[in-house]
Design an enzyme around this catalytic site. Structure first.
Site, PDB file in Angstrom:
ATOM      1  N   CYS A 120       0.812  -1.229   0.000  1.00  0.00           N
ATOM      2  CA  CYS A 120       0.000   0.000   0.000  1.00  0.00           C
ATOM      3  C   CYS A 120       0.841   1.274   0.000  1.00  0.00           C
ATOM      4  O   CYS A 120       0.327   2.360  -0.235  1.00  0.00           O
ATOM      5  CB  CYS A 120      -0.941   0.001   1.197  1.00  0.00           C
ATOM      6  SG  CYS A 120      -2.167  -1.303   1.093  1.00  0.00           S
ATOM      7  N   HIS A 259      -3.188   7.376   2.473  1.00  0.00           N
ATOM      8  CA  HIS A 259      -3.650   6.076   1.992  1.00  0.00           C
ATOM      9  C   HIS A 259      -5.030   5.810   2.581  1.00  0.00           C
ATOM     10  O   HIS A 259      -5.265   6.081   3.762  1.00  0.00           O
ATOM     11  CB  HIS A 259      -2.637   5.011   2.428  1.00  0.00           C
ATOM     12  CG  HIS A 259      -3.094   3.614   2.167  1.00  0.00           C
ATOM     13  ND1 HIS A 259      -3.539   3.206   0.935  1.00  0.00           N
ATOM     14  CD2 HIS A 259      -3.169   2.526   2.993  1.00  0.00           C
ATOM     15  CE1 HIS A 259      -3.861   1.930   1.006  1.00  0.00           C
ATOM     16  NE2 HIS A 259      -3.661   1.496   2.241  1.00  0.00           N
ATOM     17  N   ASN A 289     -10.119   0.131   0.057  1.00  0.00           N
ATOM     18  CA  ASN A 289      -8.659   0.159  -0.039  1.00  0.00           C
ATOM     19  C   ASN A 289      -8.227  -0.456  -1.377  1.00  0.00           C
ATOM     20  O   ASN A 289      -8.358  -1.663  -1.576  1.00  0.00           O
ATOM     21  CB  ASN A 289      -8.076  -0.622   1.146  1.00  0.00           C
ATOM     22  CG  ASN A 289      -6.562  -0.629   1.173  1.00  0.00           C
ATOM     23  OD1 ASN A 289      -5.903  -0.238   0.216  1.00  0.00           O
ATOM     24  ND2 ASN A 289      -5.996  -1.093   2.276  1.00  0.00           N
TER      25      ASN A 289
HETATM   26  N1  COA Z   1     -19.105  -7.315  10.246  1.00  0.00           N
HETATM   27  C1  COA Z   1     -19.589  -7.434  11.494  1.00  0.00           C
HETATM   28  N2  COA Z   1     -18.833  -7.746  12.549  1.00  0.00           N
HETATM   29  C2  COA Z   1     -17.522  -7.946  12.348  1.00  0.00           C
HETATM   30  C3  COA Z   1     -16.948  -7.837  11.067  1.00  0.00           C
HETATM   31  C4  COA Z   1     -17.805  -7.518   9.998  1.00  0.00           C
HETATM   32  N3  COA Z   1     -17.359  -7.384   8.736  1.00  0.00           N
HETATM   33  N4  COA Z   1     -15.634  -8.079  11.167  1.00  0.00           N
HETATM   34  C5  COA Z   1     -15.376  -8.327  12.462  1.00  0.00           C
HETATM   35  N5  COA Z   1     -16.525  -8.256  13.173  1.00  0.00           N
HETATM   36  C6  COA Z   1     -16.723  -8.441  14.591  1.00  0.00           C
HETATM   37  C7  COA Z   1     -15.595  -9.215  15.251  1.00  0.00           C
HETATM   38  O1  COA Z   1     -15.798 -10.607  15.156  1.00  0.00           O
HETATM   39  C8  COA Z   1     -15.660  -8.710  16.671  1.00  0.00           C
HETATM   40  O2  COA Z   1     -16.672  -9.395  17.361  1.00  0.00           O
HETATM   41  P1  COA Z   1     -16.493  -9.786  18.915  1.00  0.00           P
HETATM   42  O3  COA Z   1     -16.347  -8.468  19.634  1.00  0.00           O
HETATM   43  O4  COA Z   1     -17.743 -10.505  19.202  1.00  0.00           O
HETATM   44  O5  COA Z   1     -15.257 -10.625  18.979  1.00  0.00           O
HETATM   45  C9  COA Z   1     -16.095  -7.269  16.518  1.00  0.00           C
HETATM   46  O6  COA Z   1     -16.720  -7.173  15.223  1.00  0.00           O
HETATM   47  C10 COA Z   1     -14.938  -6.282  16.559  1.00  0.00           C
HETATM   48  O7  COA Z   1     -13.918  -6.775  15.679  1.00  0.00           O
HETATM   49  P2  COA Z   1     -12.545  -6.077  15.545  1.00  0.00           P
HETATM   50  O8  COA Z   1     -11.658  -6.880  14.656  1.00  0.00           O
HETATM   51  O9  COA Z   1     -12.074  -5.716  16.909  1.00  0.00           O
HETATM   52  O10 COA Z   1     -12.983  -4.744  14.777  1.00  0.00           O
HETATM   53  P3  COA Z   1     -12.128  -3.493  14.485  1.00  0.00           P
HETATM   54  O11 COA Z   1     -12.738  -2.316  15.081  1.00  0.00           O
HETATM   55  O12 COA Z   1     -10.650  -3.725  14.743  1.00  0.00           O
HETATM   56  O13 COA Z   1     -12.311  -3.366  12.915  1.00  0.00           O
HETATM   57  C11 COA Z   1     -11.060  -3.698  10.889  1.00  0.00           C
HETATM   58  C12 COA Z   1     -11.812  -4.362  12.046  1.00  0.00           C
HETATM   59  C13 COA Z   1     -10.504  -4.759   9.978  1.00  0.00           C
HETATM   60  C14 COA Z   1     -12.070  -2.829  10.136  1.00  0.00           C
HETATM   61  C15 COA Z   1      -9.943  -2.809  11.468  1.00  0.00           C
HETATM   62  O14 COA Z   1      -9.178  -3.547  12.381  1.00  0.00           O
HETATM   63  C16 COA Z   1      -9.009  -2.254  10.423  1.00  0.00           C
HETATM   64  O15 COA Z   1      -9.418  -1.447   9.606  1.00  0.00           O
HETATM   65  N6  COA Z   1      -7.711  -2.640  10.461  1.00  0.00           N
HETATM   66  C17 COA Z   1      -6.707  -2.112   9.569  1.00  0.00           C
HETATM   67  C18 COA Z   1      -7.031  -2.499   8.165  1.00  0.00           C
HETATM   68  C19 COA Z   1      -6.052  -1.928   7.207  1.00  0.00           C
HETATM   69  O16 COA Z   1      -5.801  -0.769   7.271  1.00  0.00           O
HETATM   70  N7  COA Z   1      -5.533  -2.778   6.339  1.00  0.00           N
HETATM   71  C20 COA Z   1      -4.696  -2.434   5.284  1.00  0.00           C
HETATM   72  C21 COA Z   1      -3.479  -1.729   5.698  1.00  0.00           C
HETATM   73  S1  COA Z   1      -2.762  -1.078   4.324  1.00  0.00           S
END
Ligand code: COA
Length: 332
Positions: A120, A259, A289
């Site tokens: 990225c 980004h 993304n």
């Molecule tokens: N829909 C609904 N619920 C979801 C879900 C979805 N698509 N994905 C995860 N959950 C749930 C999880 O299972 C978790 O449930 P629990 O509390 O019962 O265990 C809850 O939602 C929270 O999950 P979590 O992973 O803590 O969410 P988050 O706030 O960290 O968001 C991302 C997840 C992936 C959106 C976030 O971590 C993120 O954006 N990370 C960086 C991604 C990124 O930038 N990637 C590329 C880098 S270049």
């Protein structure tokens, strides 16, 4: 403003183009496939839809679309090009380089052409390489492209990744200039992040074979929380370093173009570096993304807002981990 390095030859962006596929993958569509909701996705990521390229097309087709868009809007001639640099993690094939395939499709002859993979952060890396070619005084016209068809590697049934990623391409024309355009860049990486964000299969370590066809290894996977935390820290720190090294205050920056991985990451970086409200450009809502394409696509969509002479800071974070920030003076 005095930049860190006084340069004799300058490079500036003098044209830009973008391309996104027509097909939209909406949150409602994802609701039918996995246990998720439009409300959750918008709240946690800011994304409403992403564009998905047809299965029988490749990354080079989107790059060609972005270049054709650039040529439609600016009076540039492909025969003036001396180099084509493509930032991508999703090349059409292992070889030849996607840059070569693009040249073949557009009849670009006898140029330096290669791909660069910094995930990225790839567009920022390629922009800096392109500017360096011009600063070396051996090149005058360089095309820098960020393009990725990441949908090939997304497991449509994995709700932790299918919500995040989409396809797209952006292209900028870098040209020798009397005035400084690309001012500075701080681009970094280390291997610590390998286990947290990767696509394991398809290379020499895990080549595609019958065993891998049904394996998770062929899909992009990430530890969202770890990536989230590192992304905010790394982008904020590098932006602040580049400001300090160029003796600039954040108020002198007209636009921050980060980004586009998660709206919450973008907002957190904005808070960390204390940029004024309204100066951060965001288009994640419509595209998600798009890996190396997010920054050129975001600049492209906002060219109507940028004024000649505006000071622009770009920042990115991605697999590796790799990250960085760039500083430029808008020259169009
Ligand atoms: N829909 C609904 N619920 C979801 C879900 C979805 N698509 N994905 C995860 N959950 C749930 C999880 O299972 C978790 O449930 P629990 O509390 O019962 O265990 C809850 O939602 C929270 O999950 P979590 O992973 O803590 O969410 P988050 O706030 O960290 O968001 C991302 C997840 C992936 C959106 C976030 O971590 C993120 O954006 N990370 C960086 C991604 C990124 O930038 N990637 C590329 C880098 S270049």
């Amino acid at each position: 403003m005095s930049t860190k390095i006084e340069k004799k030859n300058y490079a500036a962006i003098t044209a830009i183009g973008g391309y996104v596929p027509e097909h939209r993958r909406t949150n409602l569509e994802l609701e039918q496939l996995t246990e998720t909701s439009d409300e959750w996705i918008v709240k946690r990521t800011g994304i409403k839809e992403r564009r998905i390229l047809d299965a029988d097309l490749g990354t080079s087709d989107m790059a060609v679309g972005a270049i054709e868009n650039l040529l439609e809007n600016y009076s540039k001639k492909l025969e003036d090009l001396e180099a084509v640099l493509v930032a991508t993690s999703t090349p059409d094939m292992p070889m030849p380089a996607t840059a070569n395939i693009i040249c073949e499709k557009l009849n670009i002859k006898n140029v330096l052409a290669f791909d660069l993979n910094a995930a990225c952060s790839g567009f920022l890396y390629a922009l800096d390489m392109g500017a360096s070619l011009i600063e070396s005084n051996r090149f005058k016209n360089v095309l820098v492209i960020g393009a990725d068809k990441i949908s090939t590697y997304v497991n449509i049934h994995d709700r932790t990744t299918n919500i995040l990623f989409g396809d797209g391409a952006g292209a900028v024309w870098l040209e020798a200039s009397e005035e400084p355009g690309i001012l500075d860049a701080k681009l970094l990486s280390n291997g610590d992040g390998r286990e947290f964000l990767n696509i394991e299969a398809g290379g020499t370590l895990y080549p595609y074979d019958y065993e891998l066809v049904g394996s998770e290894k062929r899909f992009i996977k990430q530890e969202g929380k770890v990536v989230f935390k590192h992304a905010i820290e790394a982008m904020s720190k590098t932006c602040l370093q580049i400001l300090e090294e160029n003796q600039l205050s954040i108020d002198e920056i007209d636009w921050l173009i980060p980004h586009q991985a998660n709206k919450r990451i973008i907002e957190a970086v904005g808070r960390e570096i204390k940029i004024a409200e309204g100066k951060t450009l965001i288009n994640i809502e419509h595209y998600g993304n798009t890996i190396a394409a997010t920054i050129p696509l975001c600049i492209w969509e906002n060219t109507h807002q940028l004024k000649k002479g505006d000071l622009v800071m770009l920042t990115a974070f991605g697999a590796g981990f790799s990250w960085g920030a760039s500083l430029l003076r808008w020259a169009i």
